[in-house]
Design a protein around this motif. Structure first.
Motif, PDB file in Angstrom:
ATOM      1  N   HIS A   1      -7.968   5.861   1.300  1.00 53.79           N
ATOM      2  CA  HIS A   1      -9.251   6.535   1.476  1.00 53.79           C
ATOM      3  C   HIS A   1      -9.426   7.524   0.329  1.00 53.79           C
ATOM      4  N   PRO A   2     -10.626   7.674  -0.205  1.00 54.71           N
ATOM      5  CA  PRO A   2     -10.831   8.622  -1.302  1.00 54.71           C
ATOM      6  C   PRO A   2     -10.875  10.064  -0.804  1.00 54.71           C
ATOM      7  N   ALA A   3      -9.776  10.488  -0.188  1.00 56.98           N
ATOM      8  CA  ALA A   3      -9.645  11.837   0.357  1.00 56.98           C
ATOM      9  C   ALA A   3      -8.258  12.376  -0.012  1.00 56.98           C
ATOM     10  N   VAL A   4      -8.205  13.654  -0.309  1.00 58.88           N
ATOM     11  CA  VAL A   4      -6.939  14.272  -0.717  1.00 58.88           C
ATOM     12  C   VAL A   4      -5.903  14.160   0.400  1.00 58.88           C
ATOM     13  N   VAL A   5      -6.344  14.223   1.651  1.00 58.53           N
ATOM     14  CA  VAL A   5      -5.421  14.145   2.791  1.00 58.53           C
ATOM     15  C   VAL A   5      -4.679  12.811   2.792  1.00 58.53           C
ATOM     16  N   CYS A   6      -5.402  11.725   2.646  1.00 63.01           N
ATOM     17  CA  CYS A   6      -4.770  10.401   2.654  1.00 63.01           C
ATOM     18  C   CYS A   6      -3.896  10.190   1.426  1.00 63.01           C
ATOM     19  N   LEU A   7      -4.344  10.680   0.284  1.00 61.11           N
ATOM     20  CA  LEU A   7      -3.544  10.554  -0.936  1.00 61.11           C
ATOM     21  C   LEU A   7      -2.242  11.326  -0.792  1.00 61.11           C
ATOM     22  N   ASP A   8      -2.309  12.527  -0.217  1.00 58.48           N
ATOM     23  CA  ASP A   8      -1.109  13.337  -0.004  1.00 58.48           C
ATOM     24  C   ASP A   8      -0.139  12.633   0.944  1.00 58.48           C
ATOM     25  N   LEU A   9      -0.660  12.034   2.011  1.00 58.51           N
ATOM     26  CA  LEU A   9       0.194  11.280   2.940  1.00 58.51           C
ATOM     27  C   LEU A   9       0.873  10.110   2.238  1.00 58.51           C
ATOM     28  N   ALA A  10       0.126   9.407   1.399  1.00 57.18           N
ATOM     29  CA  ALA A  10       0.687   8.259   0.677  1.00 57.18           C
ATOM     30  C   ALA A  10       1.805   8.699  -0.260  1.00 57.18           C
ATOM     31  N   VAL A  11       1.621   9.822  -0.936  1.00 56.47           N
ATOM     32  CA  VAL A  11       2.651  10.321  -1.858  1.00 56.47           C
ATOM     33  C   VAL A  11       3.887  10.760  -1.074  1.00 56.47           C
ATOM     34  N   ARG A  12       3.679  11.505   0.016  1.00 58.65           N
ATOM     35  CA  ARG A  12       4.825  11.981   0.805  1.00 58.65           C
ATOM     36  C   ARG A  12       5.608  10.840   1.440  1.00 58.65           C
ATOM     37  N   ARG A  13       4.914   9.778   1.834  1.00 62.94           N
ATOM     38  CA  ARG A  13       5.578   8.624   2.459  1.00 62.94           C
ATOM     39  C   ARG A  13       6.127   7.631   1.431  1.00 62.94           C
ATOM     40  N   ARG A  14       5.925   7.928   0.148  1.00 63.84           N
ATOM     41  CA  ARG A  14       6.351   7.031  -0.945  1.00 63.84           C
ATOM     42  C   ARG A  14       5.732   5.639  -0.773  1.00 63.84           C
ATOM     43  N   ALA A  15       4.461   5.627  -0.395  1.00 64.35           N
ATOM     44  CA  ALA A  15       3.776   4.367  -0.115  1.00 64.35           C
ATOM     45  C   ALA A  15       3.434   3.587  -1.375  1.00 64.35           C
ATOM     46  N   PHE A  16       3.150   4.270  -2.480  1.00 61.48           N
ATOM     47  CA  PHE A  16       2.764   3.552  -3.693  1.00 61.48           C
ATOM     48  C   PHE A  16       3.912   2.744  -4.293  1.00 61.48           C
ATOM     49  N   PRO A  17       5.110   3.325  -4.460  1.00 57.77           N
ATOM     50  CA  PRO A  17       6.208   2.481  -4.968  1.00 57.77           C
ATOM     51  C   PRO A  17       6.504   1.290  -4.053  1.00 57.77           C
ATOM     52  N   ARG A  18       6.369   1.478  -2.759  1.00 55.69           N
ATOM     53  CA  ARG A  18       6.606   0.389  -1.814  1.00 55.69           C
ATOM     54  C   ARG A  18       5.516  -0.673  -1.937  1.00 55.69           C
ATOM     55  N   ALA A  19       4.270  -0.245  -2.039  1.00 60.30           N
ATOM     56  CA  ALA A  19       3.155  -1.195  -2.127  1.00 60.30           C
ATOM     57  C   ALA A  19       3.214  -2.010  -3.424  1.00 60.30           C
ATOM     58  N   PHE A  20       3.648  -1.364  -4.507  1.00 61.90           N
ATOM     59  CA  PHE A  20       3.709  -2.043  -5.799  1.00 61.90           C
ATOM     60  C   PHE A  20       5.068  -2.684  -6.067  1.00 61.90           C
ATOM     61  N   ARG A  21       5.982  -2.522  -5.125  1.00 61.73           N
ATOM     62  CA  ARG A  21       7.342  -3.051  -5.278  1.00 61.73           C
ATOM     63  C   ARG A  21       7.984  -2.526  -6.552  1.00 61.73           C
ATOM     64  N   ALA A  22       7.807  -1.231  -6.776  1.00 60.29           N
ATOM     65  CA  ALA A  22       8.327  -0.577  -7.989  1.00 60.29           C
ATOM     66  C   ALA A  22       9.573   0.235  -7.643  1.00 60.29           C
ATOM     67  N   ARG A  23      10.390   0.414  -8.637  1.00 57.29           N
ATOM     68  CA  ARG A  23      11.583   1.245  -8.456  1.00 57.29           C
ATOM     69  C   ARG A  23      11.287   2.633  -9.014  1.00 57.29           C
ATOM     70  N   GLY A  24      11.631   3.636  -8.255  1.00 61.04           N
ATOM     71  CA  GLY A  24      11.438   5.005  -8.704  1.00 61.04           C
ATOM     72  C   GLY A  24      10.046   5.529  -8.416  1.00 61.04           C
ATOM     73  N   PRO A  25       9.858   6.816  -8.672  1.00 65.43           N
ATOM     74  CA  PRO A  25       8.566   7.446  -8.382  1.00 65.43           C
ATOM     75  C   PRO A  25       7.492   7.028  -9.387  1.00 65.43           C
ATOM     76  N   LEU A  26       6.250   7.094  -8.945  1.00 67.13           N
ATOM     77  CA  LEU A  26       5.105   6.779  -9.794  1.00 67.13           C
ATOM     78  C   LEU A  26       4.235   8.024  -9.937  1.00 67.13           C
ATOM     79  N   GLY A  27       3.635   8.183 -11.092  1.00 71.78           N
ATOM     80  CA  GLY A  27       2.750   9.315 -11.323  1.00 71.78           C
ATOM     81  C   GLY A  27       1.419   9.121 -10.614  1.00 71.78           C
ATOM     82  N   THR A  28       0.964  10.146  -9.918  1.00 74.66           N
ATOM     83  CA  THR A  28      -0.294  10.049  -9.176  1.00 74.66           C
ATOM     84  C   THR A  28      -1.284  11.131  -9.581  1.00 74.66           C
ATOM     85  N   ALA A  29      -1.021  11.837 -10.662  1.00 74.89           N
ATOM     86  CA  ALA A  29      -1.901  12.930 -11.083  1.00 74.89           C
ATOM     87  C   ALA A  29      -3.309  12.429 -11.404  1.00 74.89           C
ATOM     88  N   GLY A  30      -3.430  11.290 -12.049  1.00 72.98           N
ATOM     89  CA  GLY A  30      -4.735  10.741 -12.388  1.00 72.98           C
ATOM     90  C   GLY A  30      -5.549  10.385 -11.155  1.00 72.98           C
TER      91      GLY A  30
END
Length: 95
Positions: free
Chosen positions: A53-82
């Motif tokens: 969702h284009p909301a800071v709350v959902c983005l913060d939850l995704a970062v805290r849950r490490r959802a982006f590396p899991r969704a992209f099947r990536a190793r290690g943290p990903l930058g989300t500043a942009g």
């Protein structure tokens, strides 16, 4: 009529932050370029996409849950500043 969608139904995706289903048009598609998460407003960038969702709350939850590396099947943290900058900018522009 098992497995078929209704005529005129819009595609749904799950927000990786709050884990709620929503219309694809209501969510922001995120793609991974290098080790950075990049917002994809038009939905045309190549590669696997994750939706939030284009909301800071959902983005913060995704970062805290490490959802982006899991969704992209990536190793290690990903930058989300942009993505954070994009979400904050669009939230300010909305009435």
């Amino acid at each position: 009529m098992s497995g078929r969608t209704h005529v005129g139904s819009c595609p749904e995706r799950m927000c990786v932050g709050c884990r709620e289903r929503a219309a694809k048009s209501d969510l922001l598609r995120i793609v991974m370029i290098g080790s950075e998460c990049v917002p994809d407003d038009r939905g045309t960038l190549p590669g696997r996409g994750a939706y939030v969702h284009p909301a800071v709350v959902c983005l913060d939850l995704a970062v805290r849950r490490r959802a982006f590396p899991r969704a992209f099947r990536a190793r290690g943290p990903l930058g989300t500043a942009g993505v954070l900058h994009h979400v904050q900018r669009t939230a300010q522009a909305a009435p």
